[in-house]
Scaffold this motif. Structure first.
Motif, short mmCIF file in Angstrom:
data_model
loop_
_atom_site.label_atom_id
_atom_site.label_comp_id
_atom_site.label_asym_id
_atom_site.label_seq_id
_atom_site.Cartn_x
_atom_site.Cartn_y
_atom_site.Cartn_z
N HIS A 249 0.86 -1.18 0.00
CA HIS A 249 0.00 0.00 0.00
C HIS A 249 0.90 1.23 0.00
O HIS A 249 1.85 1.30 0.78
CB HIS A 249 -0.93 0.03 1.22
N THR A 250 0.61 2.17 -0.86
CA THR A 250 1.43 3.38 -0.91
C THR A 250 0.80 4.43 0.00
O THR A 250 -0.36 4.79 -0.18
CB THR A 250 1.49 3.93 -2.35
N PRO A 251 1.57 4.90 0.99
CA PRO A 251 1.00 5.89 1.92
C PRO A 251 0.61 7.16 1.17
O PRO A 251 1.31 7.58 0.25
CB PRO A 251 2.14 6.18 2.89
N GLU A 252 -0.48 7.74 1.61
CA GLU A 252 -0.99 8.93 0.94
C GLU A 252 -0.46 10.19 1.62
O GLU A 252 -0.79 10.46 2.78
CB GLU A 252 -2.52 8.88 1.02
N PRO A 253 0.35 10.98 0.90
CA PRO A 253 0.83 12.22 1.54
C PRO A 253 -0.35 13.14 1.84
O PRO A 253 -1.28 13.23 1.03
CB PRO A 253 1.74 12.85 0.48
N VAL A 254 -0.32 13.77 2.99
CA VAL A 254 -1.39 14.71 3.34
C VAL A 254 -0.75 16.05 3.72
O VAL A 254 0.45 16.13 3.97
CB VAL A 254 -2.26 14.19 4.52
N ASP A 255 -1.57 17.07 3.79
CA ASP A 255 -1.11 18.39 4.18
C ASP A 255 -0.59 18.35 5.62
O ASP A 255 -1.09 17.58 6.45
CB ASP A 255 -2.29 19.36 4.08
N ALA A 256 0.38 19.17 5.91
CA ALA A 256 0.94 19.24 7.27
C ALA A 256 -0.14 19.49 8.33
O ALA A 256 -0.01 19.06 9.47
CB ALA A 256 2.00 20.34 7.35
N GLU A 257 -1.20 20.17 7.94
CA GLU A 257 -2.27 20.48 8.91
C GLU A 257 -3.45 19.50 8.81
O GLU A 257 -4.51 19.76 9.37
CB GLU A 257 -2.75 21.92 8.73
#
Ligand code: ATP
Ligand code: MG
Length: 652
Positions: A249-257
């Motif tokens: 599974h490829t982790p989903e980058p999210v916004d810092a906030e």
């Protein structure tokens, strides 16, 4: 309330100072210059700490404080928490390194390497997706201390879902309230867990909670105890759904906030609030503080935090901080006295634990059980030992250092809150000359102070309210769904300052001593007296294991000090009679001054505590003022108040 001038001037007679061991000071991760570095450029300092993490997109701005008290840290940056806590360690060649030595209460064990963790978290993330969970959805987690608990949290983080972990000891009502408030889509639970030698059921509580919680679509159930559970259409078994998933599974980058989690405060004082923590700043500060305060050397240390993951201590210092740092940790399912009272010390010896983190309530319990129990185990691997949750009495600090830390391990007394997300005030083990009972100084990058009721800093030697003066990376961003409550609760008492709700004093050197909650401060004949100080004076008597102190209305003095005392197991002799009570009262008077002498001392078998182990003074105040006892639903053990009332018919 003005605490400033009238706080008791002397904090007990324990004046010893403990310098860091020379070798620790020499090789410490963080040295004294960190304070100056951070003071010279606070945001630059935090930006450097954020570089401990791996970012898929760099940030444009360290802090956006243009709309206080709503902070944004590492604006524009993107990252994934699970990638930072798991995958990047595998990619760096540390896949075979142990992430968790898990120890079940019955003695079964599991070892999870970082590579194992990546597989398990990926499968769980794929399962959540299959169950319809999407980025931004909320997932309630109600699990015992089994590996599936951190795995579930990381699986949420991996897909950008926001978790809300609810401590497994909470009732169906408490769980339902939290599910409703967050509008969670699924609950992850288990048939049960082991506590005090027996399976203890969880699923039935979830069934009851979810019957009145329409937001829930599925209940994902881990099999732990094998006890029978009622089946509902919404239920799915972990071993059916998770086990068959792909390990990729490829982790989903999210916004810092992006919201990482909601955690409801334990409710020692009132209605639980959904504290919201976000991604980049939170992980930066938990990783930095874990590195700095525990001096973690990931290659050689074995770290153990005995908290439950259901509390913030477990979130930040069992899951996120240690994993971000690539640490090897112990995870223990059960209670300290199962099957015997040396279980924790046995675990420390078994895994060679070198860094240990626990709470004063546990330390005082061990003092009560007797010195010979830890003495029977090899604790020589320990090199830094920490405390959190309540003020640590000087007596308990010295006992902890002597009997657990072999007389040489520095004690780090860490002050922080669910709201602060990470440790804020603490000694640094390679730098600070520790004072028993003092949390000492704000960590590098943290600006905190003690102010009077007008918000002015008190001079050294003065007492008042603890405040934080500048935003910090892991600060709460709001109360979930209640921005107004956030502003009102934390930012309205003093203009521009974060109000922690705790009393504190600065000693002659400017070091900080926490004095307990502001609501617990007593006003006796015009003097502010902190419950912590009187409790510590009582605990400094050789025959006292634990003490709780409250202010009861008194026609003469306004409030009078009423104390509840548990004698030490080893006390012997008459610990009930008038003579002993007089000895204790005199001891307090001698230690703190006659004004602090308790009007009344009651010997009790137990003290009422929350599920996180904190003394509930509100209930003791009811006893002291001869009222019927208030709401006991957040008590860890509902029978304690009966025990106390039985013991004290005169108090009724
Ligand atoms: P609630 O806010 O719901 O009443 P709580 O305050 O007990 O619950 P936590 O956030 O877990 O929930 O605890 C933070 C509080 O614990 C602090 O505000 C402080 O009163 C106390 N505390 C934590 N660590 C320390 C410490 N090292 N010294 C003194 N007090 C501490
Ligand atoms: Mg609190």
């Amino acid at each position: 309330m003005s605490q400033s001038q009238e706080t008791l001037s002397n904090l007990l007679q324990e004046t010893r100072r403990f310098a860091p061991p020379a070798d620790l000071a020499e090789s410490a991760n963080v040295k004294a210059d960190a304070y100056e570095e951070a003071a010279a450029d606070r945001l630059g300092f935090w930006a450097r700490q954020a570089e401990r993490l791996s970012w898929s997109k760099p940030w444009d701005q360290v802090l956006d404080w243009s709309n206080p008290p709503f902070a944004k840290w590492f604006v524009g940056g993107e990252l994934n928490v699970a990638h930072n806590c798991v995958d990047r360690h595998v990619e760096a060649g540390n896949g075979d390194k142990v992430a968790y030595h898990w120890e079940g209460e019955p003695g079964d064990t599991r070892t999870l390497t970082y590579a194992d963790l990546r597989r398990e978290v990926s499968k769980a993330a794929n399962a959540l997706l299959e169950l319809g969970v999407r980025k931004g959805d909320r997932v309630a987690i109600y699990l015992p201390m089994i590996p599936e608990l951190p795995i579930s949290m990381l699986a949420c983080a991996r897909i950008g879902a926001t978790h809300s972990v609810v401590f497994g000891g909470f009732s169906a009502d408490a769980l339902r309230t939290r599910i409703d408030d967050a509008q969670a889509k699924i609950v992850i639970t288990s048939d049960g867990g082991y506590r005090r030698g027996k399976p203890s059921a969880l699923k039935a509580t979830v069934d009851e909670a979810v019957d009145g919680a329409p937001s829930i679509e599925h209940v994902l159930v881990v099999r732990r105890t094998g006890e029978e559970v009622a089946a509902h259409e919404r239920d799915v078994w972990w071993h059916d759904v998770v086990e068959r998933q792909s390990e990729e599974h490829t982790p989903e980058p999210v916004d810092a906030e992006h919201p990482l989690y909601i955690l409801y405060t334990s409710g020692t004082t009132g209605k639980p609030k959904g504290i919201l923590h976000t991604t980049g700043g939170y992980l930066t500060q938990t990783a930095y503080t874990h590195h700095a305060v525990f001096d973690l050397k990931p290659e050689t240390d074995v770290y153990w935090c005995s908290a439950d993951i259901g509390w913030v201590t477990g979130h930040s210092y069992i899951v996120y901080g240690p994993l971000a740092n690539g640490a090897t940790s112990v995870l223990y399912e059960g209670t300290p006295d199962t099957p015997h009272k040396g279980r924790w010390w046995e675990i420390i010896a078994k895994y060679g634990v070198s860094l240990f983190y626990t709470a004063p309530t546990a330390i005082r319990t061990f003092m009560k059980w007797g010195d010979d129990i830890p003495a029977a185990h090899d604790l020589s691997s320990l090199r830094v030992i920490g405390s959190v949750g309540e003020p640590i009495n000087p007596e308990a600090y010295v006992w902890y250092r002597e009997h657990i830390g072999a007389g040489g391990a520095p004690v780090v007394d860490t002050w922080w809150q669910t709201e602060t997300g990470s440790i804020m005030i603490s000694p640094l083990p390679g730098v600070t000359e520790g004072k028993p009972g003092a949390a000492m100084r704000p960590l590098p990058g943290i600006v905190a102070d003690v102010v009077d009721d007008r918000g002015e800093p008190v001079p050294n030697g003065g007492g008042g309210f603890l405040v934080v003066k500048e935003p910090w990376p892991s600060m709460l961003r709001t109360i979930w769904g209640d921005d107004e409550g956030y502003v009102k609760t934390y930012w309205s008492r003093f203009e521009g300052l974060y109000f922690a709700g705790d009393g504190a004093k600065k000693d002659e050197d400017g070091d900080l001593w926490l004095l307990g909650r502001v609501d617990d401060v007593m006003l006796v004949s015009g003097h502010n007296i902190s419950t912590t100080e009187v409790e510590s004076a009582l605990v400094s008597h050789p025959k006292v294991a634990e003490a709780a102190v409250v202010g009861a209305t008194d026609p003469v003095t306004g409030q009078a000090i009423v104390s509840f005392v548990i004698p030490r197991g080893s006390a012997g002799g008459d610990v009930e009679g008038e003579e002993f009570l007089k000895e204790l009262r005199d001891h307090v008077a001698k230690t703190l001054g006659p004004i602090a002498k308790p009007r009344q001392i009651m010997i009790v078998p137990e003290l009422p505590k929350t599920r996180s182990g904190k003394i509930m003074r509100r209930l003791l105040r009811d006893v002291a003022e001869n009222r019927s006892i208030g709401d006991v639903s957040t008590l860890a053990d509902g029978t304690v108040m009966d025990l106390i009332s039985e013991k004290l018919p005169s108090a009724k």
